[in-house]
Structure formats: C-alpha cells, structure tokens
Design an enzyme around this catalytic site. Structure first.
Site, PDB file in Angstrom:
ATOM      1  NE  ARG A 227      -4.050  -1.819   0.148  1.00 42.60           N
ATOM      2  CZ  ARG A 227      -4.094  -2.779  -0.756  1.00 42.60           C
ATOM      3  NH1 ARG A 227      -3.000  -3.094  -1.469  1.00 42.60           N
ATOM      4  NH2 ARG A 227      -4.969  -3.814  -0.435  1.00 42.60           N
ATOM      5  CG  HIS A 275      -1.612  -0.985  -8.084  1.00 35.88           C
ATOM      6  ND1 HIS A 275      -2.287  -0.237  -7.151  1.00 35.88           N
ATOM      7  CD2 HIS A 275      -1.637  -2.133  -7.965  1.00 35.88           C
ATOM      8  CE1 HIS A 275      -2.874  -0.938  -6.217  1.00 35.88           C
ATOM      9  NE2 HIS A 275      -2.756  -2.131  -6.467  1.00 35.88           N
TER      10      HIS A 275
END
Length: 312
Positions: A227, A275
């Site tokens: 994260r 990502h």
C-alpha cells in the site's frame, strides 16, 4: 428460486467478470441470477464489489448475506458506516502467485545487482564486485498475511534468511517472526532488503518514516507492492538522497496513477511500476466468489471475512 447476485463493481469490471463468474457459478452447482443492476435492493442476496464501484450506500440491501470484494485491500470499505453486512476480502491463488513472482523477481534483481549490467551497456567490464549468496542477504517481510507468507516461503526456498514482522504474533516454519515495536526495530536493523506487504490501517500508515529508515543498514533496498501510504514519501526521498537507502522499487502510491510531476518518476534510485504486482484475475477470483456464495447458501462459514476492529 435462484440466488440473486448484484455485481456492483462497475461497468468495466462487469464486462470482464460476467462470463467467468457465470462459469464459476455453474461449476459450483449454483442457480444464480446475476445483474449489474439492482432495481429491488430487498431481493439482493449477495453483492460483488470493488472500491470505486457503483454504490456507496449499502443500507438498502437489508437482506444481503455478504459483500464479496474483488480486491485484497478493504481499507476503503471498512470505514463505510452503511456497510453492516459481512465483508469478505479477495484471497485467490492467481493473485497470490502474481505477487510471489513480483516479489521474488525484484528481490533477485536487487540482490544480484542486475541494474548495473542492464543499464551499463557502455563497454565497461564490471566484474569486480560479486553479490553475496542469498543465504548471506537478510530480507525483511513486513506483513505476514496470505501474500506475505507466500512470498516469504518462496524467498526462503531460495536460501534467503527471511525475517517477518506483523502486528500480531505469528509462528511460521523457516521464518523468523517478530511483532511489536521492538520486533520491527530488530527486523529493520538487519534487513538489506525490505518488502512491504502490510494492510493499510491507522497503525500502519506512514510506518516507514524517517526514524525507521534510519534503522536500516546503509544502502538497503525497499520494495513496496503493498500500500502506498505505508511509506512517508518525503522521508524516503530524503533517505535516498542521503544514501541511507540504496534503491526503492514502488508499485503502489498515495495517488494513482502517480502524477507525472511526482519526484519518484525522475529519481535515479527509484523504480516505479504501475500497480501491477498482483492483479485480481477473473478466472481464479470468480472461483473464490462462487465458493463463498456456495458456503453462504449451505450455512457454512464464509472465507476471508474481514475483522472490522482490525481493519482487514
């Protein structure tokens, strides 16, 4: 009567998931009526969801037995006060394998010093420095959930000494496990490579700050496929500029897509990946959704339920 499933994860996901989900329902022997609309919220038995989906208010779905998330991360859902139904996060073998491959690939890249040869095609014969063996390169795995454990085991199989840290104590074969602040300091002080796979909670936000970066061996590497907000961006940039941190490979960010003017893009000691470390794959995740619906209809416990008090 068929089980009513409301696919509330958005139009793009609907096109991608409709057929795999229907296939998985059939293979599980389920009679399901699935739609990307819910004209009658009272009739909905299950909601398939992803953050950014088409609903924010879960209140009208009073008969919904569970909300089944397509993502592993649930930090944007657990704070929704209208969500009172059981919430299951996504844990599937496809996502796990993808994460393991990303983590192992980048750990090996930094361990072997591959960048010097990939980017140094300038006629210089760079054979003066050899990397240590894997058994001589301590790696920290911050986060020992499904993804962290799988990645840690893969690195252990390559003879890396892996130290794990998690908020709650864990015992895992072949992995030196720690918890609490003293454990984190111990792990970071020895880790030449640190991999971040923690959930994002109030306790883990900005966990990797200036103080903790200074605990690491000089020149250590940070790999973050977990994260973005686990890291204080400014502290990391300062540590990179000072040479305290040798490189950071980052797959997740506070704002995504990462703005074009963000300093990470141009920094010579930062690798940005968009990502891609572990995406949810429709074929495998649909099987997890189908299994949880089967369990719900059979009055069996749901898989991967979120503990609201802990945030994951």
């Amino acid at each position: 009567m068929p089980v009513t499933v409301f696919f509330a994860a958005g139009p793009a996901n609907w096109e991608e998931y409709r057929d795999p989900l229907n296939t998985a329902f059939a293979e599980a022997g389920l009679d399901v009526a699935m739609s990307d609309r819910a004209d009658n919220p009272l009739s909905v038995d299950y909601i398939v969801f992803a953050p950014g989906g088409i609903i924010e208010d879960f209140g009208p779905y009073v008969n919904c037995k569970a909300v089944l998330n397509l993502w592993a991360g649930v930090e944007r859902l657990v704070t929704n006060p209208t969500l009172t139904q059981p919430l299951a996060r996504m844990v599937d073998w496809g996502l796990t394998e993808g994460m393991v491959e990303y983590v192992v690939g980048h750990v090996l890249r930094h361990h072997l010093g591959m960048d010097a040869h990939i980017h140094g095609q300038d006629g210089v014969w760079r054979n003066s420095v050899l990397p240590p063996l894997a058994r001589e390169r301590p790696v920290a795995m911050l986060g020992l959930g499904e993804l962290g454990q799988a990645s840690a085991r893969a690195l252990t199989a390559l003879n890396f000494p892996v130290m794990g840290w998690s908020r709650s104590p864990k015992t895992i074969d072949s992995i030196e496990c720690h918890s609490e602040e003293a454990g984190l300091k111990h792990v970071l002080s020895r880790a030449e490579i640190a991999v971040l796979l923690l959930p994002l909670t109030d306790e883990t936000r900005d966990l990797i700050n200036a103080e903790r970066l200074a605990m690491m061996p000089k020149g250590a590497v940070i790999i973050n496929p977990g994260r973005g907000p686990l890291i204080d961006d400014n502290a990391l940039l300062a540590a990179l500029d000072a040479g305290q941190i040798g490189h950071a490979t980052l797959d997740v960010f506070r704002t995504e897509p990462l703005p074009a003017d963000h300093p990470f893009w141009a920094h010579p000691k930062v690798t940005v990946t968009p990502h891609i470390a572990a995406d949810t794959r429709p074929s495998s995740s649909s099987q997890v959704i189908a299994e949880n619906i089967r369990r719900g209809e059979a009055d069996e416990p749901f898989l991967h339920l979120v503990d609201r008090s802990r945030g994951y």
